[in-house]
Design an enzyme around this catalytic site. Structure first.
Site, mmCIF file in Angstrom:
data_model
loop_
_atom_site.group_PDB
_atom_site.id
_atom_site.type_symbol
_atom_site.label_atom_id
_atom_site.label_comp_id
_atom_site.label_asym_id
_atom_site.label_seq_id
_atom_site.Cartn_x
_atom_site.Cartn_y
_atom_site.Cartn_z
ATOM 1 N N SER A 261 1.584 3.524 -9.642
ATOM 2 C CA SER A 261 1.245 2.843 -10.892
ATOM 3 C C SER A 261 2.409 2.925 -11.867
ATOM 4 O O SER A 261 3.367 3.674 -11.659
ATOM 5 C CB SER A 261 0.020 3.497 -11.518
ATOM 6 O OG SER A 261 0.390 4.759 -12.043
ATOM 7 N N LYS A 262 2.266 2.150 -12.934
ATOM 8 C CA LYS A 262 3.268 2.152 -13.995
ATOM 9 C C LYS A 262 3.441 3.575 -14.546
ATOM 10 O O LYS A 262 4.549 4.026 -14.816
ATOM 11 C CB LYS A 262 2.765 1.203 -15.087
ATOM 12 C CG LYS A 262 3.660 1.036 -16.254
ATOM 13 C CD LYS A 262 3.062 0.050 -17.229
ATOM 14 C CE LYS A 262 2.869 0.692 -18.571
ATOM 15 N NZ LYS A 262 2.344 -0.197 -19.590
ATOM 16 N N ARG A 263 2.325 4.271 -14.667
ATOM 17 C CA ARG A 263 2.373 5.648 -15.198
ATOM 18 C C ARG A 263 3.163 6.591 -14.284
ATOM 19 O O ARG A 263 3.858 7.475 -14.744
ATOM 20 C CB ARG A 263 0.962 6.188 -15.414
ATOM 21 C CG ARG A 263 0.368 5.777 -16.743
ATOM 22 C CD ARG A 263 -0.998 6.408 -16.926
ATOM 23 N NE ARG A 263 -1.867 6.133 -15.787
ATOM 24 C CZ ARG A 263 -2.557 5.013 -15.618
ATOM 25 N NH1 ARG A 263 -2.461 4.066 -16.540
ATOM 26 N NH2 ARG A 263 -3.329 4.831 -14.571
ATOM 27 N N TYR A 273 8.573 -1.727 -12.626
ATOM 28 C CA TYR A 273 8.612 -3.172 -12.877
ATOM 29 C C TYR A 273 9.952 -3.755 -12.404
ATOM 30 O O TYR A 273 10.972 -3.048 -12.352
ATOM 31 C CB TYR A 273 8.443 -3.463 -14.363
ATOM 32 C CG TYR A 273 7.023 -3.287 -14.861
ATOM 33 C CD1 TYR A 273 5.954 -3.120 -13.979
ATOM 34 C CD2 TYR A 273 6.740 -3.303 -16.235
ATOM 35 C CE1 TYR A 273 4.655 -2.975 -14.443
ATOM 36 C CE2 TYR A 273 5.445 -3.158 -16.704
ATOM 37 C CZ TYR A 273 4.405 -2.989 -15.804
ATOM 38 O OH TYR A 273 3.131 -2.852 -16.275
#
Ligand code: GLU
Length: 506
Positions: A261-263, A273
């Site tokens: 995930s982004k986290r 990203y």
């Protein structure tokens, strides 16, 4: 494969940054289409007004451009099935929703948000489906007369699919093989919202049909939606034209536990990203591979290898080679762990293998960003050739090559001062005279001259070679020191020795 022209689509919702898993989905769609000489369509799925984020569509287009994955049809280039933005196609979806209602495969539901919320409170794990739909306010539970009255009055309503009871929905996924679902476990998804916009479920089916999509690669997270889509294809009478599905395995956290995930990126210090993304509401910046200094070729290469290989040990592939070799059979069913060190390895390999000419614009940008002026193209190209094997991320060109464009701002004096002697000062003064007198300026000759003087003056090569390097570059790094001197040129090398001597003896 039949003679039908292959048509694939990437169908992002413009809701924020583009995760590397999203780019891998684009890539696999693209590779499959190009391998079969087909078309790659970009369709923007923006029917959920609540999730729409300003600037996200342009950002997705920029990411595709950076990667060099150019759509054959899109909201920008147009195409035979325009418009390619679902919000601009709003008017055409209602007809299909009404058709489903008329057939008895869907129904109007008038429940207000407050009523739905109450239900969710009263019933733990409430699902709007076969168990409860008859106690809700909809065209299944109300009389025809009541329904007509509500519709005439303009009562807000949605259209929901009526999931069949106790049926099994089957399909053959190109990656996962046979997949089946129990319809009892799937709720009656909304197809058309109160604002007249379709939901993703209706729009994706209608548009894949109208746009003649033949194969659809998408993330595994969409697998639970597949039974709804399959039934819609069947109810709308289009089953024969349904695309072949390929649900791509997840990209996992480095430890293999769960989806990356982004986290995770923020926690572990690497980008998730494709490009920098700034949330327009919060101003929060999420870093991207591009700005960190990845080459698009490397980015695509590493994404392709997350879940695919060609059956050999080969790891470096150009986009053309990937197009040629891509095959669905070699996509793994299991999730692929993301390894940032390996990602950097791909980038270093690509930088090594790229020509100085193709690296030039990137390096220029890095150096200019640091305020350095690049006098001559030819010189820059030589610098790149000398340095590129030592670079992992593009900004490393500044640390590794900045000294070619400016005298070192500081020297590693800790490596110099404790061992400095007057004899060394004499040696370098003499070296300046020898260099001044030399007619040629080639690495091999410089080395011979330097070594001869070292011997004459009774030094070991190590005593004077490191100081010489630090004089030219500032620290203990860089390629062969005589290559550096040769490229810097006679006058600049001499200048640097003189300037450094002052600092070393101060
Ligand atoms: N709009 C969906 C998304 O945001 C597309 C899923 C699909 O490809 O069907 O990922």
């Amino acid at each position: 494969m039949s003679n039908q022209q292959v048509r694939v689509r990437f169908a992002p919702s413009p809701t924020g940054g583009l995760h590397l898993g999203g780019v891998r989905t684009v890539l696999f769609n693209y590779l499959f289409a190009k391998h079969h000489k087909g078309s790659f369509v970009l369709r923007i799925e923006d029917t959920d007004q609540n999730r729409y984020v300003e600037g996200a569509e342009e950002y997705i287009l920029d990411c595709l451009k950076w990667c060099g994955l150019h759509p054959d049809e899109s909201p920008v280039v147009g195409g035979p099935f325009a418009p390619y933005r679902q919000s601009e196609r709003k008017a055409l979806y209602r007809e299909y929703a009404e058709r489903l209602v008329a057939q008895g495969h869907a129904y109007y539901a008038f429940d207000t948000p407050a009523e739905l919320e109450q239900k969710r409170k009263d019933i733990p794990n409430f699902q709007y489906g076969h168990t409860y739909r008859n106690e809700m306010r909809n065209s299944l539970s109300l009389s025809e007369h009541e329904v007509d009255a509500l519709l005439d009055k303009g009562e807000p309503h949605v259209v929901r699919i009526k999931m069949p009871v106790e049926e099994t929905v089957n399909f053959n996924d190109m990656i996962r093989g046979h997949v089946s679902f129990d319809t009892n476990l799937v709720d009656d998804k909304v197809l058309l919202k109160a604002d007249g916009m379709p939901t993703y479920h209706l729009a994706v089916v209608v548009d894949d049909f109208l746009m003649k999509i033949t194969h659809a690669f998408r993330g595994e997270e969409w697998l639970p939606s597949a039974p709804v889509h399959l039934l819609l294809w069947e109810y709308l009478g289009w089953k024969e034209q349904m695309p072949q599905w390929a649900h791509l395995p997840l990209i996992l956290k480095p430890d293999g536990h769960g989806k990356l995930s982004k986290r995770d990126g923020a926690r572990l210090g690497f980008p998730v990203y494709a490009m920098n993304w700034t949330d327009p509401k919060t101003g929060e910046l999420t870093p991207g591979f591009k700005e960190l200094g990845f080459l698009p070729e490397a980015f695509l290469n590493l994404l392709a290898m997350l879940g695919w290989n060609d059956g050999t040990d080969q790891e470096i592939f150009s986009l053309d080679e990937l197009i040629e070799k891509f095959s669905i059979e070699r996509i793994s069913k299991a999730g692929a762990k993301f390894d940032f060190e390996k990602a950097k390895w791909y980038n270093a390999e690509w930088i090594k293998r790229s020509s100085a000419e193709s690296l030039k614009p990137h390096v220029e940008a890095v150096l200019q960003d640091k305020g350095l002026t690049i006098a001559e193209d030819k010189f820059l190209l030589k610098v790149i050739d000398l340095i590129k094997d030592r670079v992992t991320l593009l900004p490393d060109f500044y640390q590794q090559a900045g000294y070619f464009f400016q005298v070192p701002g500081e020297y590693d004096l800790n490596a110099i001062k404790p061992k400095w002697t007057d004899a060394k000062t004499d040696f370098f003064n003499e070296l300046v005279s020898v260099f001044e007198a030399s007619a040629t300026w080639e690495p091999a000759e410089l080395e011979t001259t330097f070594k001869a003087l070292t011997e004459q003056r009774g030094f070991k090569i190590g005593d004077v070679m490191l100081p010489f390097r630090i004089m030219l570059v500032g620290g203990k790094f860089g390629p062969h020191v005589f290559d550096i001197a040769a490229l810097l040129g006679k006058q600049e090398t001499i200048n640097r020795i003189k300037i450094a001597l002052q600092a070393f003896t101060a």
